[in-house]
Design an enzyme around this catalytic site. Structure first.
Site, PDB file in Angstrom:
ATOM      1  CG  ASP A 359      63.153  48.640 109.236  1.00  0.00           C
ATOM      2  OD1 ASP A 359      62.463  47.675 109.618  1.00  0.00           O
ATOM      3  OD2 ASP A 359      64.122  48.519 108.460  1.00  0.00           O
ATOM      4  CD  GLU A 408      60.373  43.231 106.093  1.00  0.00           C
ATOM      5  OE1 GLU A 408      61.373  42.660 105.643  1.00  0.00           O
ATOM      6  OE2 GLU A 408      60.387  43.888 107.147  1.00  0.00           O
ATOM      7  CD  GLU A 414      64.964  42.894 104.863  1.00  0.00           C
ATOM      8  OE1 GLU A 414      64.963  42.902 106.096  1.00  0.00           O
ATOM      9  OE2 GLU A 414      64.758  43.911 104.176  1.00  0.00           O
TER      10      GLU A 414
END
Length: 850
Positions: A359, A408, A414
């Protein structure tokens, strides 16, 4: 004839013109798309046409390096043509088997300061070009650009390096600013999706900037150290069905670097972070997500930010015995050095995790792309699958490295995107590769989209791993929705757009084996149409889930249709439907297939507790494996030696085991030289099931010497709220070494450890020490310090010291504690109860009397 007559005749005859160099070239693909390259007054342009219509107007081509300007003053030097034919397979994506045929033309050009080749490919679904320089060079920019007609509709993504903005609807002429890939344009019946392919650490990523009448390619770096070959500047061109189901980005990419892909396994993932942010730090709650996945046949559970190395190995063992594999979240900065990649990733692999979610990369720079290269090579070597979050977009990466299951680069669940923005993602972002939108928010989030809309998303959106966004209880309160989710796969043999428009709706059909899955979503009230011509002949059982009158669990309808029929489902604003189709035979009532359930078994090991095992010594380990409620076959029971250890003793095998039957084994394991806690696994396998328990051993380091500073001792374990525990520095919250000097109450200290609550560090004393002394306080580097509690614990967590709440800035407080007879000392810092996130705490001058 006299010489004079010959001369007179020569003067009277017209001059024969020299052969002129060509100034335009057409590259015709095997379909309806052509590229037109032109050289006018030394300037190079490229245009794209489809069926004779202009889709992209002539736009500049060229680049500059530190030694050459290759954008003007160009002359043509030569041409070469070939046909590129490739066949390859993908373990995930919109189509398993791929075949491409492209016409390639290589045009040579030279300027006063140097030259290059422009390589142009025309495919049935688009055009791409790249530059090939004669040698490695430092590129300082590209003139590369695309020019859709000004009136073209445009669906554009305002640029940021993590690609999570909402798309905007505008026109090519009205757009201003920088935009991320892919960018979609429509001119009449023709669509063009602009992006790039085959980008890695040999170059930098880029974006589009509206300049003049076109969109120029802008590199992420001012200087790029190129090997001499640039990425493909790519335009996917065709009607909407062609563009949305194109695989051109993968077709252009470097072929797979993996000889063996059998270990790459897509699947459905239970994921807790969105619905319960704190849950990844809760071992008991993660076990509940694992058990839910096991009950429903989901292949994975992802443990996101907050997991602890103290319990993750046990969670992995719990999961694998139930047929569920574990994926673990990491910040990219946890792997930003070779040393970290060589320690963290092998440890995760040794625990038994199957993959990682990485991430916050948030950069298109060449430096970050080199990090992608290094991480992908290391994870491939270890056979760890990867999900990139906070990342760039896919640009063929999954063809080159098929263990990239998803990325992503989308405004996913989210970020609580508007439901009206969901259809456009199928026609833009998801075209270029797997998309980790994290769908199916039933009770978490805005609840703007209907339940059927959410249930349709795992079909409309393709992702090798589909991370479901809600909690187990939410799905169980919607049993019909869960029933459909349990059937939907994450790999596809083929994909078709049945109906849709980027602004309003998308109806998509995907085939997995002999079943078809159809998903439809809409931004407005409409009857969604699914023409079934793709099915072929015969009768088909169609099970549809749709919304009831008010927001609640979906309703299931069953009917028998033929390939020439159309499935029509009324849907309200932000609604949708999902369906599964299989060939009908008399008496068939459902297309559902059985959910895989792993037989129940138990495995016990001994000795219990943690045993000190000095280097070179041996420990005896035993295990008993007991079958549960059904016969199992090809059972194997053995102890596994960790790295540096050795094991002796037989593997116990059994061809079949009846319910209730047990087998046992006994082994000797000899300790290696690496100190610290170590698991000694005993493993039972049958079929694809892995049942594991571990004996706990500890290879002790030498006991501390008198006066030893804790910051100089090996930590047997450590956890920290933000960033790593720092030795002789304060906590900087991110990477190791990013803190400042240890400073408490205006006094700077040379020795100590800097942490961020909640934190715990363990050091081995070996019952050789009498006293622990230190000074404690909140570090001066935080401008708004919070509150903490400092604690010391002995063996089995026995409390030895508690500071009470320490608040704000102030002089360091002295600590003097009796540690006589303590084997393992724990230094713990907890939040003081105010919940403020400025808890930089220091143990300074922490020393031992031994």
């Amino acid at each position: 004839m006299s010489r004079l007559l010959v001369l007179v005749l020569a003067l009277l005859l017209p001059a024969v013109p020299a052969h002129a160099a060509p100034t335009s070239w057409t590259v015709t693909g095997p379909g309806q798309v052509t590229a037109e390259v032109a050289l006018n007054s030394g300037n190079l342009t490229l245009a794209v046409r489809r069926q004779g219509r202009t889709v992209l107007q002539p736009a500049r081509v060229g680049l500059t390096t530190t030694t050459a300007d290759l954008t003007s003053g160009l002359t043509f030097t030569g041409r070469a043509d070939r046909v590129v034919i490739e066949r390859y397979s993908m373990p995930h994506g919109k189509r398993a088997q791929r075949a491409t045929r492209m016409t390639e033309t290589r045009l040579g050009f030279r300027a006063a300061s140097g030259g290059f080749d422009l390589v142009v490919r025309a495919a049935p679904d688009g055009v791409a070009y790249r530059y090939v320089l004669p040698a490695a060079a430092t590129v300082t920019g590209e003139a590369s650009s695309f020019s859709p007609p000004a009136g073209s509709k445009a669906w554009l993504l305002p640029y940021n390096a993590w690609y999570e903005a909402n798309r905007v609807r505008t026109t090519a002429g009205e757009a201003t600013g920088d935009f991320g890939y892919p960018s979609l344009f429509q001119n009449g019946q023709d669509f063009a999706l602009l992006t790039e392919s085959d980008v890695d650490g040999r170059y930098a990523g880029s974006r589009l900037r509206k300049q003049g009448d076109g969109f120029q390619v802008v590199l992420a770096d001012d200087r790029v150290d190129s090997t001499g070959t640039t990425p493909w500047r790519t335009a996917i061109v065709g009607d909407l069905k062609t563009v949305s189901t194109s695989t051109l980005v993968d077709d252009l990419a470097t072929p797979s670097k993996l000889a063996d892909q059998t270990w790459i396994e897509p699947g459905k993932v239970a994921w807790s972070w969105l619905s319960e942010h704190a849950s990844p730090s809760d071992f008991a709650r993660q076990k509940q997500y694992v058990d839910f996945a096991a009950r429903n046949g989901w292949e994975y559970a992802l443990v996101d930010e907050g997991w602890s190395s103290e319990w993750v190995p046990e969670l992995i063992r719990h999961a694998r015995a139930r047929g569920v594999e574990i994926l673990l979240w990491l910040r990219w900065s946890d792997l930003d050095t070779p040393q970290e990649r060589d320690t963290v990733l092998p440890r995760i692999k040794q625990w038994g995790a199957k993959g990682v979610k990485l991430d916050f990369m948030e950069s298109d720079s060449q430096d970050r792309y080199r990090w992608y290269d290094a991480v992908l090579q290391k994870t491939a070597d270890l056979e760890l699958m990867v999900n990139f979050h906070g990342s760039t977009i896919p640009h063929g990466l999954a063809r080159t490295w098929p263990h990239v299951l998803t990325m992503e680069a989308v405004r996913g669940a989210e970020n609580h995107p508007p439901a009206a923005n969901n259809p456009v993602q199928f026609f833009t972002r998801n075209v270029v590769g797997s998309m980790d939108y994290t769908p199916v928010s039933l009770e978490v989030g805005t609840k703007e989209a209907s339940i059927a809309h959410e249930v349709a998303l795992p079909v409309v959106y393709e992702s090798g791993w589909t991370h479901f966004a809600d909690k187990p209880e939410a799905y169980e309160r919607h049993p019909q929705a869960l029933r459909y989710l349990n059937q939907v796969p994450t790999t596809w043999d083929e994909t078709h757009l049945l109906d849709g428009d980027p602004d309003t709706h998308a109806v998509v059909a995907r085939r997995h084996g002999d079943r078809w899955f159809v998903g439809g979503i809409t931004a407005e009230d409409r009857t969604l149409q699914a023409p079934l011509g793709f099915l072929g002949g015969g009768q088909w059982l169609v099970e549809t889930v749709r919304d009831p009158a008010t927001r609640a669990d979906v309703v299931r309808d069953t009917q028998v249709l033929r390939g020439g029929d159309t499935l029509s489902v009324p849907a309200r604003r932000h609604g949708g439907f999902a369906a599964v189709l299989c060939r009908y035979r008399p008496g068939l009532r459902t297309c559902d297939q059985p959910i895989r359930q792993v037989p129940r078994t138990t495995l016990t090991v001994s000795p219990a507790g943690t045993t000190d095992t000095p280097p070179g010594s041996s420990i005896e380990v035993s295990g008993t494996f007991t079958n549960g409620d059904q016969e199992i076959r090809d059972v194997r029971l053995a102890a596994t030696a960790p790295e540096g250890w050795s094991v002796t003793g037989p593997v116990v095998r059994r061809a079949r085991m009846a319910p209730g039957e047990s087998i046992s084994g006994r082994w000797q394991l000899r300790a290696g030289t690496r100190t610290g806690a170590v698991d000694l696994p005993v493993v039972a396998t049958f079929g694809e099931v892995h049942v594991e328990q571990a004996v706990k051993a500890f290879v002790p380091p030498p006991p501390p010497r008198n006066g030893a500073q804790v910051s100089d001792l090996p930590f047997t374990s450590e956890t920290n709220g933000w960033g790593p525990v720092e030795r002789d520095r304060s906590n900087g919250e991110n990477s190791g070494g990013d803190g400042g000097p240890l400073s408490v109450g205006g006094v700077t200290y040379a020795k100590g450890i800097g942490v961020h609550a909640p934190s715990e560090v363990s050091v081995y004393l070996g019952r050789a020490c009498e006293r622990f002394t230190a000074k404690i306080g909140l570090d001066d580097e935080t401008t708004e310090p919070g509150s903490v509690v400092f604690q010391l614990t002995g063996d089995d967590g026995k409390p030895l010291y508690d500071s009470g709440i320490v608040r704000g800035k102030g002089a360091a407080l002295p600590v003097d504690v009796d540690v006589t007879g303590v084997r393992m000392l724990g230094l713990r810092v907890t939040d003081g109860g105010d919940g403020r996130n400025f808890d930089h705490a220091d143990w300074v001058e922490a020393a031992l009397t031994c």
